[in-house]
Write a protein that holds these residues in place. Structure first.
Motif, mmCIF file in Angstrom:
data_model
loop_
_atom_site.group_PDB
_atom_site.id
_atom_site.type_symbol
_atom_site.label_atom_id
_atom_site.label_comp_id
_atom_site.label_asym_id
_atom_site.label_seq_id
_atom_site.Cartn_x
_atom_site.Cartn_y
_atom_site.Cartn_z
ATOM 1 N N MET A 266 27.493 24.114 -9.484
ATOM 2 C CA MET A 266 28.925 24.244 -9.233
ATOM 3 C C MET A 266 29.160 25.010 -7.932
ATOM 4 O O MET A 266 29.973 24.600 -7.097
ATOM 5 N N ILE A 267 28.425 26.110 -7.768
ATOM 6 C CA ILE A 267 28.589 26.941 -6.571
ATOM 7 C C ILE A 267 28.028 26.235 -5.340
ATOM 8 O O ILE A 267 28.682 26.158 -4.299
ATOM 9 N N LEU A 268 26.802 25.715 -5.447
ATOM 10 C CA LEU A 268 26.154 25.092 -4.286
ATOM 11 C C LEU A 268 26.903 23.867 -3.798
ATOM 12 O O LEU A 268 27.136 23.713 -2.601
ATOM 13 N N SER A 269 27.293 23.000 -4.707
ATOM 14 C CA SER A 269 27.959 21.762 -4.287
ATOM 15 C C SER A 269 29.374 22.018 -3.795
ATOM 16 O O SER A 269 29.874 21.268 -2.957
ATOM 17 N N ALA A 270 30.015 23.051 -4.299
ATOM 18 C CA ALA A 270 31.410 23.351 -3.943
ATOM 19 C C ALA A 270 32.277 22.106 -4.081
ATOM 20 O O ALA A 270 33.121 21.817 -3.240
ATOM 21 N N ALA A 271 32.045 21.387 -5.170
ATOM 22 C CA ALA A 271 32.768 20.147 -5.435
ATOM 23 C C ALA A 271 33.706 20.368 -6.623
ATOM 24 O O ALA A 271 33.252 20.670 -7.726
ATOM 25 N N PRO A 272 35.014 20.221 -6.414
ATOM 26 C CA PRO A 272 35.969 20.520 -7.493
ATOM 27 C C PRO A 272 35.704 19.779 -8.809
ATOM 28 O O PRO A 272 35.853 20.373 -9.883
ATOM 29 N N TRP A 273 35.307 18.515 -8.749
ATOM 30 C CA TRP A 273 35.082 17.789 -9.992
ATOM 31 C C TRP A 273 33.838 18.270 -10.724
ATOM 32 O O TRP A 273 33.714 18.103 -11.937
#
Length: 183
Positions: free
Chosen positions: A134-141
């Protein structure tokens, strides 16, 4: 849009899994998890949803890479180490248990390795992996689908504890008194 095509299945698999776990907590005599009997189909019911959810999180992370405003130092300095450390712990413990026991087959009560520090190190490590992604991708979905995945990983031990007590009796009870559920 490809994200939409996989977001809904992600929510669906997460909802079905969470429902099965909650059912097993509320109705332990009619539980779904852990399986009452390990059969040839058990790995399908265990690993297909698991790898589907992780696969969906990976794809969502790639598609939405960097769309959330998370600093690079946090993404790579916290997210990436959580993923690496989580994977080391999970696969180390899977190598001790074997895939069948990790997937619900009866086996031995493990109190060594990371189980000296947590009764559920594999779930804690999986939470680290999902949280790290979640943190690494920084992708809302990834946040949207990852949150229910983390909820599943948090509640699943509650479905397993009665089974563990039934399987291992006082050995599990003594172990549970010495070692915390998570940390």
């Amino acid at each position: 849009m490809m994200q939409t095509a996989i977001i809904y299945p992600g929510f669906g698999v997460a909802a079905a899994t969470l429902t099965a776990i909650l059912w097993s907590i509320v109705f332990p005599k009619r539980r779904i998890w852990p399986p009452k009997q390990y059969t040839a189909l058990t790995p399908v019911f265990v690993w297909v949803p698991t790898f589907t959810l992780f696969g969906i999180l990976i794809v969502l992370g790639i598609l939405g890479w960097g769309n959330a405003a998370i600093q690079g130092w946090l993404r790579f300095g916290v997210g990436l180490p959580l993923i690496v450390i989580g994977n080391v712990i999970v696969w180390l413990e899977v190598s001790h248990f074997g895939v069948p026991q990790t997937g619900g087959a009866k086996g031995t009560l493990r109190t060594e390795g990371m189980y000296r520090y947590s009764r559920n190190p594999q779930y804690v490590a999986d939470i680290a992996i999902v949280g790290g992604w979640m943190i690494l991708s920084a992708a809302p979905w990834v946040f949207a689908v990852g949150a229910p995945v983390i909820a599943i990983l948090v509640v699943t031990p509650f479905a397993e504890e009665r089974w563990l007590k039934d399987q291992y009796g006082t050995a599990f009870e003594d172990y549970a008194k010495r070692v915390r559920r998570f940390f």
